[in-house]
Design an enzyme around this catalytic site. Sequence first.
Site, short mmCIF file in Angstrom:
data_model
loop_
_atom_site.label_atom_id
_atom_site.label_comp_id
_atom_site.label_asym_id
_atom_site.label_seq_id
_atom_site.Cartn_x
_atom_site.Cartn_y
_atom_site.Cartn_z
N ASP A 130 -11.88 33.57 58.24
CA ASP A 130 -11.36 32.20 58.21
C ASP A 130 -12.16 31.37 57.22
OD1 ASP A 130 -13.55 32.37 60.10
OD2 ASP A 130 -13.05 30.34 60.76
N GLU A 148 -15.04 31.31 62.87
CA GLU A 148 -16.41 30.88 62.58
C GLU A 148 -16.44 29.47 62.02
OE1 GLU A 148 -20.32 30.43 60.62
OE2 GLU A 148 -18.33 30.19 59.75
#
Length: 390
Positions: free
Chosen positions: A77, A142
């Site tokens: 991500d 994250e």
Amino acid sequence: MKNTPSDPVPLLQELIRCRSVTPAEGGALTCIENLLSAHGFRCHRLTFREDGTPDVVNLFARIGTGSPHLCFAGHTDVVPEGPAENWTYAPFAAEIADGFIYGRGACDMKGSVAAFAAAALDYLRGAGGLTGSISFLITGDEEGPAINGTAKVLDWMRANGHIPDHCIVGEPSSVDRLGDTIKIGRRGSMSFLVRVEGRQGHAAYPHKADNPIPKLARLIDRISTAKLDGGNAHFDPSTLAVTSFDVGNPAGNVIPSRAEAKFNIRFSTEHSFASLQTWVDTQISVVRAEVGGAWSVSVSKGADAFITTAGPFVSLVQGAVAAATGIVPRLSTSGGTSDARFVKNFCPVLEFGPTNATIHQVDERIAIDELRATQSVYGRIIADYFSSAL
């Protein structure tokens, strides 16, 4: 993919072209899963959810069943790109220009994912067999709340017998040159919101009001000039930063009824969540005894401080980085938080990756030479790890 799997360049381009702005998977985990499963890894797609938070897709992949077990942890991500028109090249086009690959996530941290995957596949082809295990823990959470990502994957790993012996997190740890820094720990983070209730009144008649502003200001002055500690061998002194002071009052002739402030403490292993909350409560008690007022405080525990102590694993990684780059990396605990804060509860963990000069910026990019050099460093770490007796 037409190119050999050991070449991280086309793999990174493919990953960047997956628009995986947190918490969207965007196809990035599918790309990694397809690559690893084609080379013998057993892959598990893990989706977690929690009330009030978005569903997050994660990936765990492992080849081998025994020890030693080395895990690479990372994320696909990315943060939002911002105004696309400010980029020299489209942020998800993965254009190559002047020896660089441009795109969101090039450094943080799709570059590390591509480099480690390529290094692992190279090792598996050349080793003629694996004694032990290599695994990948890749999250899609994250850069977001970090609720439905690494922490929950680790719980799943424990329940299913997949906890590694050691872990490398591919955060872009290098500062000026690849290999100059390994993160062996991180500071903790704890945030506070303090509110003082008063009584609203006219500014011309302050004696008829109860102004909360001077009361809260006295606390802020007290804590912002306090010395929390002097640091230690691995950590700089802890810091306190006031991030907000608000009374919600647009009028210039009204004393407000409430004042609130926010502050964040970044702390070393000299402190804990409990000790810092006690310290803040003590400061509030001192000020309240001086000026009175109705006080309340709320706390958000971000991450605890941790350190991976010196030992064979630290020495092995430091030596491998030095052998591959010609630089003896410094061991650092600087920076913010990372998912290593979750891994440290299960096994020794270090962070190593490329330079971080352009992370989260417009025109985020990584030099192709640096990407391939990062692959070489990871390859050296893997080879040294499985030839040692940690």
